[in-house]
Design an enzyme around this catalytic site. Structure first.
Site, PDB file in Angstrom:
ATOM      1  N   ASP A   7       0.859  -1.182   0.000  1.00 49.66           N
ATOM      2  CA  ASP A   7       0.000   0.000   0.000  1.00 49.66           C
ATOM      3  C   ASP A   7       0.900   1.238   0.000  1.00 49.66           C
ATOM      4  O   ASP A   7       2.061   1.186   0.448  1.00 49.66           O
ATOM      5  CB  ASP A   7      -0.924   0.011   1.218  1.00 49.66           C
ATOM      6  CG  ASP A   7      -1.917   1.158   1.165  1.00 49.66           C
ATOM      7  OD1 ASP A   7      -2.723   1.199   0.223  1.00 49.66           O
ATOM      8  OD2 ASP A   7      -1.881   2.030   2.058  1.00 49.66           O
ATOM      9  N   HIS A 152      -5.427   6.442   7.705  1.00 52.77           N
ATOM     10  CA  HIS A 152      -4.788   5.534   6.762  1.00 52.77           C
ATOM     11  C   HIS A 152      -3.275   5.559   6.987  1.00 52.77           C
ATOM     12  O   HIS A 152      -2.677   6.617   7.177  1.00 52.77           O
ATOM     13  CB  HIS A 152      -5.088   5.959   5.316  1.00 52.77           C
ATOM     14  CG  HIS A 152      -6.480   5.667   4.886  1.00 52.77           C
ATOM     15  ND1 HIS A 152      -6.816   4.593   4.110  1.00 52.77           N
ATOM     16  CD2 HIS A 152      -7.638   6.316   5.149  1.00 52.77           C
ATOM     17  CE1 HIS A 152      -8.126   4.600   3.889  1.00 52.77           C
ATOM     18  NE2 HIS A 152      -8.637   5.640   4.513  1.00 52.77           N
ATOM     19  N   ASP A 157      -2.329  -0.558   6.620  1.00 54.62           N
ATOM     20  CA  ASP A 157      -3.272  -0.960   5.579  1.00 54.62           C
ATOM     21  C   ASP A 157      -2.806  -2.215   4.844  1.00 54.62           C
ATOM     22  O   ASP A 157      -3.623  -3.050   4.456  1.00 54.62           O
ATOM     23  CB  ASP A 157      -3.475   0.180   4.577  1.00 54.62           C
ATOM     24  CG  ASP A 157      -4.403   1.260   5.114  1.00 54.62           C
ATOM     25  OD1 ASP A 157      -4.849   1.119   6.273  1.00 54.62           O
ATOM     26  OD2 ASP A 157      -4.675   2.232   4.390  1.00 54.62           O
TER      27      ASP A 157
END
Length: 238
Positions: A7, A152, A157
């Site tokens: 990610d 985030h 993630d």
């Protein structure tokens, strides 16, 4: 089989407007088990972070100013992912940013360094058509704990996505580090020994969004059926 679940976070979007990577996070799976051989790097993007992006990931310009630039870590990153299958949610976004960074250095695109790129979002859409398939929605559907995800973050993630990907692709998705042979033996021994007084299986109902999506899908099918039905025949709702 070596897979890298990856990610990224960025200064904003789209990449065509010169936005840059500011974080890369990745976890390694070997034979569908986490190895703890992770990769995590914050990056100085050499440009300001958009306010909207900052609200999502919380990485400020001041924090990133002292971090290395992508050109300083590119070779290390490529060595980590080399030859592996990459698993990315909405892969086009992350690959687009990584390719832009590699292009600035005169390097070949990401796909020439890895075995292949698998988009977990595409898998989720195929398996759950007409439903929400964001990472948060998939965590709810598969009862994966993402309570630490207030903002985030690329590494967090990617860890959550590893759970989601293994659940999406079915079968065993235990992330323990038990000896595989012992795990297999224990699994075989457990067959046929489920106690008769075991608790009832939990039934997962659809949430409001999933019910709305299903109703819309049924209505779409009805309209298509009416448009193409031969005169005098019954519809799918009859």
């Amino acid at each position: 089989m070596r897979q890298i679940v990856l990610d990224t976070e960025t200064t904003g979007m789209p990449v065509e407007e010169g936005h840059r990577l500011i974080e890369i996070g990745a976890v390694e799976l070997v034979d569908r088990r986490l190895t703890h051989n992770n990769y995590h790097q914050y990056l100085n993007p050499e440009r300001a972070v958009d306010a909207g992006a900052f609200a999502v990931h919380g990485l400020s310009n001041d924090f990133l100013e002292s971090k290395p630039r992508f050109n300083e870590v590119a070779d290390e990153f490529l060595e980590y992912v080399r030859g592996a299958e990459l698993v990315i949610h909405n892969a086009a976004f992350d690959v687009g940013f990584l390719d832009a960074e590699l292009k600035r250095l005169g390097y070949p695109p990401l796909t020439e360094h890895v075995d292949r790129v698998t988009d977990s979002l595409a898998i989720a859409r195929e398996k759950h058509p007409g439903q929400r398939n964001s990472l948060d929605a998939l965590c709810r559907r598969y009862q994966i704990d993402n309570s630490d995800r207030t903002l985030h973050g690329a590494l967090l993630d990617s860890e959550i996505l590893a759970d989601v990907y293994l659940a999406l692709t079915g079968g065993q998705w235990d992330l323990s580090f038990d000896n595989p042979a012992e795990t297999a033996t224990a699994g075989q021994a457990a067959l046929g020994t489920i106690p008769v007084d075991r608790p009832r299986l939990r039934v997962l109902g659809a949430d409001d969004g999933e019910r709305t999506a299903h109703e819309a899908w049924v209505e779409r099918l009805r309209k298509v059926d009416e448009a193409f039905r031969w005169p005098g025949t019954s519809s799918i709702s009859d």
